[in-house]
Design an enzyme around this catalytic site. Structure first.
Site, PDB file in Angstrom:
ATOM      1  N   LYS A 123      -7.890  27.535 -22.286  1.00  0.00           N
ATOM      2  CA  LYS A 123      -7.547  29.241 -22.245  1.00  0.00           C
ATOM      3  C   LYS A 123      -8.029  29.918 -21.432  1.00  0.00           C
ATOM      4  O   LYS A 123      -9.208  30.144 -20.399  1.00  0.00           O
ATOM      5  CB  LYS A 123      -9.369  29.222 -23.440  1.00  0.00           C
ATOM      6  N   ARG A 144      -0.383  42.570 -25.189  1.00  0.00           N
ATOM      7  CA  ARG A 144      -0.320  42.304 -26.913  1.00  0.00           C
ATOM      8  C   ARG A 144      -0.617  43.797 -27.512  1.00  0.00           C
ATOM      9  O   ARG A 144      -0.718  43.678 -28.632  1.00  0.00           O
ATOM     10  CB  ARG A 144      -1.633  41.441 -27.035  1.00  0.00           C
ATOM     11  N   GLU A 180      -0.351  33.691 -20.697  1.00  0.00           N
ATOM     12  CA  GLU A 180      -1.190  34.767 -20.124  1.00  0.00           C
ATOM     13  C   GLU A 180      -1.005  35.184 -18.478  1.00  0.00           C
ATOM     14  O   GLU A 180      -1.187  34.349 -17.753  1.00  0.00           O
ATOM     15  CB  GLU A 180      -2.852  34.206 -20.252  1.00  0.00           C
ATOM     16  N   LYS A 297      -4.797  22.552 -30.673  1.00  0.00           N
ATOM     17  CA  LYS A 297      -3.460  23.135 -32.036  1.00  0.00           C
ATOM     18  C   LYS A 297      -2.898  21.597 -32.699  1.00  0.00           C
ATOM     19  O   LYS A 297      -2.850  20.574 -31.636  1.00  0.00           O
ATOM     20  CB  LYS A 297      -2.216  23.722 -30.799  1.00  0.00           C
ATOM     21  N   CYS A 418     -45.571  39.563   6.957  1.00  0.00           N
ATOM     22  CA  CYS A 418     -46.242  38.703   8.332  1.00  0.00           C
ATOM     23  C   CYS A 418     -47.169  40.302   8.588  1.00  0.00           C
ATOM     24  O   CYS A 418     -47.995  39.949   9.457  1.00  0.00           O
ATOM     25  CB  CYS A 418     -45.970  37.888   9.031  1.00  0.00           C
ATOM     26  N   CYS A 433     -37.685  40.024  10.290  1.00  0.00           N
ATOM     27  CA  CYS A 433     -38.213  41.132  10.461  1.00  0.00           C
ATOM     28  C   CYS A 433     -38.787  40.441  12.314  1.00  0.00           C
ATOM     29  O   CYS A 433     -38.292  39.757  12.663  1.00  0.00           O
ATOM     30  CB  CYS A 433     -39.710  39.655  10.107  1.00  0.00           C
ATOM     31  N   CYS A 439     -44.517  35.377  12.432  1.00  0.00           N
ATOM     32  CA  CYS A 439     -44.010  35.405  11.025  1.00  0.00           C
ATOM     33  C   CYS A 439     -44.468  33.895  10.369  1.00  0.00           C
ATOM     34  O   CYS A 439     -43.720  32.915  10.707  1.00  0.00           O
ATOM     35  CB  CYS A 439     -43.096  35.787  10.678  1.00  0.00           C
TER      36      CYS A 439
HETATM   37  N1  5U1 Z   1      -3.564  28.022 -24.923  1.00  0.00           N
HETATM   38  C1  5U1 Z   1      -4.037  29.620 -24.837  1.00  0.00           C
HETATM   39  N2  5U1 Z   1      -4.213  30.129 -25.167  1.00  0.00           N
HETATM   40  N3  5U1 Z   1      -4.400  30.711 -26.547  1.00  0.00           N
HETATM   41  C2  5U1 Z   1      -4.594  32.129 -26.549  1.00  0.00           C
HETATM   42  N4  5U1 Z   1      -2.932  28.769 -26.136  1.00  0.00           N
HETATM   43  C3  5U1 Z   1      -3.470  29.732 -27.296  1.00  0.00           C
HETATM   44  N5  5U1 Z   1      -2.928  30.270 -28.122  1.00  0.00           N
HETATM   45  C4  5U1 Z   1      -3.117  31.864 -28.651  1.00  0.00           C
HETATM   46  C5  5U1 Z   1      -4.015  32.399 -27.857  1.00  0.00           C
HETATM   47  C6  5U1 Z   1      -4.642  33.995 -28.101  1.00  0.00           C
HETATM   48  O1  5U1 Z   1      -2.590  32.177 -30.187  1.00  0.00           O
HETATM   49  C7  5U1 Z   1      -1.848  31.280 -30.890  1.00  0.00           C
HETATM   50  C8  5U1 Z   1      -2.975  29.859 -30.966  1.00  0.00           C
HETATM   51  C9  5U1 Z   1      -1.542  32.740 -31.590  1.00  0.00           C
END
Ligand code: 5U1
Length: 678
Positions: A123, A144, A180, A297, A418, A433, A439
């Site tokens: 993630k 998004r 991402e 998943k 000191c 110092c 010291c």
């Molecule tokens: N690796 C991964 N990150 N991520 C974030 N897969 C993944 N899938 C996502 C999200 C928000 O959403 C789907 C499950 C729709």
């Protein structure tokens, strides 16, 4: 359950707070709280609304995924919504088992059937993005947003080198790739270093730096921030022969030239997912980018379709987060730690907070400048970060939570250990110092330096013995070394009579030394061996040196304002003068006299380079001889070198001297030059 007035008030308060954080995060790109804190507030509101449904309203932050559009960016409606992912709140293996049970129940597999095949992924801590390719060409990139409508950021995404503008191979007529955008940690460090240099604001973490870059109106800004991308899914497609599983889909995207992360695993059943979770947890800190958890998943798309969604979260996926690396707590006070070299380091005393898997009560604030740069006040609520084994640090204050009772930190003018004067040099951020000889915090360092070969040369007074003497309270200052007797030494653990006698002999031998060695032995900051020699030569006596002011000190060759300030600061400290008096009283003497070398010394102003082994003079002896005649010894040959003194086995320095046509001397030649004038 019916909502009480307190519930109504709490729900309203949570909404106000969450809306404020959403605005700061999504519109201003300046988050006010760490994710973990936001998640807690969000979950509290969700729980309230679940148990007391009359509190639920369509404008609640829980009814919206993601954030508002940045003013100025064009809205984009996603043909296939960008879903979010359910976060498993049980962070133990029980959370994985619960997910597996939900999946099995929904698929009516029963508890004893064959294990479900999952895909474990990382993630990534970045910004979700949808890339639309038509006939293989990138035509639009959108954030998004709230999942239904995002923002058009094509102009910025085009600057990301990792994202192909054209897909490789035979691309389908339409494919939306989802994933991402993130910033690597090294790129983040470099970016912040550049921001600091330019006097601009630094970013609190790579995710904010990445998100800020993507949501700029001006693509030149994004182009200056090196961003990366990993794909993990897809949106609208047409004419694409969709693979059968999530894993095969990622492989297919990789063949199109889209970056996908190598750390993914096909896992049969929950046990294999737990193993993946633990393996990734172990490597989390060594990854070149931030992750905040792993994602599980169901691998087969046909099963995913059967499982479907609850609100906007698929039933076939779950995120399992690792302990948060950032949390909020109160900075109760700032205390000062004094290091071995006398550096005064401000340390934040924190209300205990669980972050990065441990309870943190202290965090370094590095130095005064850093505190000012971060704008931290005592009593502030602060964001504390602890990633891996790195020492916890205060990222910055949560300004919105100030109550008016906060106060600024003032660096003390004296050492808290000191009481000696504390000094900050113009070229350094660190305050130190000045009571180096006195010291307690600097005792071991001061003694080791004092006894060193190039200082008082007390053979046998090394690390372990210094530890014993200091920790046993036997030696506090260098003067105490000269009060040691055979009985005291021989009584030390692991000290044989013979070694004690040898040490005493070495101490005795050191009682008489040169002024240069004595000055060097004092351990004055910025005064190395060469400067000590220059000072000894220039002043001739310790008392004259001790009384010299900064202007006078700067008349010594090679002594500039910083070194002069160090020396004056050292001798201005009464504690140091006391120790010097104690050394004199203990019978330590050094050769004094008129300034030893007049400006017209035989080798005055000439630079020598030594190479190879001379017949009778050791390297140090030759150096001392040259310097006592006013010459300088340099380590490297250049056009500015006057003489190269070459002995047996001379190497590349001699070859270079010959090439440059410099004067080359043997030992006799050196002596002649020094006697008769260069
Ligand atoms: N690796 C991964 N990150 N991520 C974030 N897969 C993944 N899938 C996502 C999200 C928000 O959403 C789907 C499950 C729709």
């Amino acid at each position: 359950m019916v909502a009480s007035p307190a519930d109504i008030e709490r729900a309203a308060q949570l909404r106000r707070e969450l809306e404020g954080h959403d605005h700061a995060y999504y519109v201003l790109d300046a988050p006010t709280v760490p994710d973990a804190e936001y998640d807690r507030l969000f979950r509290e509101l969700e729980a309230l609304e679940r148990t007391r449904p009359e509190l639920l309203s369509s404008d609640s932050p829980t009814q919206r995924v993601g954030g508002k559009a940045m003013p100025g960016l064009v809205p984009v409606r996603h043909a296939v919504p960008m879903l979010s992912i359910r976060t498993e709140t049980d962070t133990t293996s029980g959370g994985v088992a619960a997910f597996d049970t939900r999946v099995r129940n929904a698929l009516e597999l029963g508890p004893d059937g064959a294990p479900v095949e999952y895909l474990g992924e990382l993630k990534f801590d970045g910004l979700a993005i949808s890339l639309r390719y038509e006939n293989g060409v990138l035509v639009r990139a959108a954030t998004r947003g709230d999942g239904e409508t995002g923002e058009d950021v094509t102009h910025n995404v085009r600057t990301i080198r990792q994202i192909p503008l054209k897909l490789h191979g035979k691309a389908p007529p339409l494919i939306e790739v989802r994933g991402e955008i993130y910033m690597r940690r090294d790129a983040f460090e470099q970016l912040n270093a550049r921001q600091l240099d330019a006097g601009e604001k630094v970013f609190v973490n790579p995710r904010n730096a990445a998100a800020g870059a993507v949501r700029q109106l001006d693509p030149r800004i994004a182009a200056k921030r090196p961003l990366s991308f990993f794909a993990y899914g897809f949106g609208e497609t047409a004419g694409w022969d969709l693979p059968a599983t999530q894993g095969e889909m990622l492989d297919a995207l990789a063949r199109f030239g889209i970056p996908v992360c190598e750390h993914r695993v096909v896992a049969l059943g929950p046990g294999a997912l737990v193993a993946f979770h633990d393996r990734i947890a172990d490597m989390r800190d060594s990854l070149p980018y931030d992750i905040d958890g792993v994602v599980y998943k169901v691998n087969r798309f046909d099963l995913q379709r059967r499982l479907g969604f609850v609100t906007r979260e698929p039933r076939w996926a779950v995120a399992h987060k690792y302990p948060a690396q950032e949390e909020i707590t109160q900075l109760l006070d700032i205390w000062i730690s004094v290091g071995r070299t006398g550096a005064l380091t401000p340390i934040a005393r924190l209300k205990p907070v669980f972050v990065g898997g441990v309870t943190v009560t202290n965090a370094t604030l590095h130095n005064e400048d850093e505190i000012a740069r971060k704008g931290v006040l005592i009593c502030d609520q602060v964001i504390v970060r602890r990633a891996g084994d790195v020492i916890p640090e205060v990222v910055g204050p949560v300004v919105e939570r100030r109550t008016g009772g906060e106060r600024p930190f003032v660096m003390p003018g004296t050492c808290p250990i000191c009481g000696s004067h504390a000094q900050k040099q113009s070229d350094e951020a660190v305050t130190r110092c000045t009571g180096g000889l006195f010291c307690p915090a600097q005792r071991k360092q001061a003694l080791l330096h004092f006894a060193g070969r190039r200082a008082m040369d007390i053979e046998g007074l090394g690390d372990k013995l210094v530890d014993q003497l200091v920790e046993g309270g036997i030696v506090r200052t260098p003067a105490d070394v000269y009060k040691l007797g055979l009985v005291k030494l021989a009584n030390l653990p692991r000290m044989a009579d013979k070694s004690a006698a040898n040490l005493l002999a070495a101490i005795e031998k050191s009682r008489h030394t040169t002024l240069a060695r004595f000055i060097f032995a004092l351990g004055i900051r910025n005064v190395g061996e060469a400067t000590a020699k220059d000072l000894a030569r220039y002043f001739g006596s310790l008392d004259t040196l001790m009384d010299a002011d900064v202007e006078r000190l700067q008349q010594v060759p090679d002594v500039g304002p910083i070194v002069a300030q160090s020396i004056a600061g050292f001798f201005a400290e009464a504690h140091n003068r006391e120790v010097i008096e104690q050394l004199r009283a203990a019978g330590v003497t050094w050769e004094e006299g008129a300034p030893a070398v007049p400006a017209s010394g035989a080798a005055s102003g000439k630079t020598f380079v030594l190479t190879g082994t001379l017949p009778t003079l050791g390297r140090d002896d030759a150096k001392e001889l040259i310097e006592s005649h006013g010459g300088k010894v340099s380590g490297s040959v250049s056009k500015k070198t006057d003489y190269v003194v070459a002995g047996a086995d001379a190497g590349s320095k001699l070859a270079k001297a010959e090439a440059l046509g410099l004067a080359i001397l043997d030992e006799d030649g050196l002596r002649r030059v020094l006697q008769n004038g260069a």
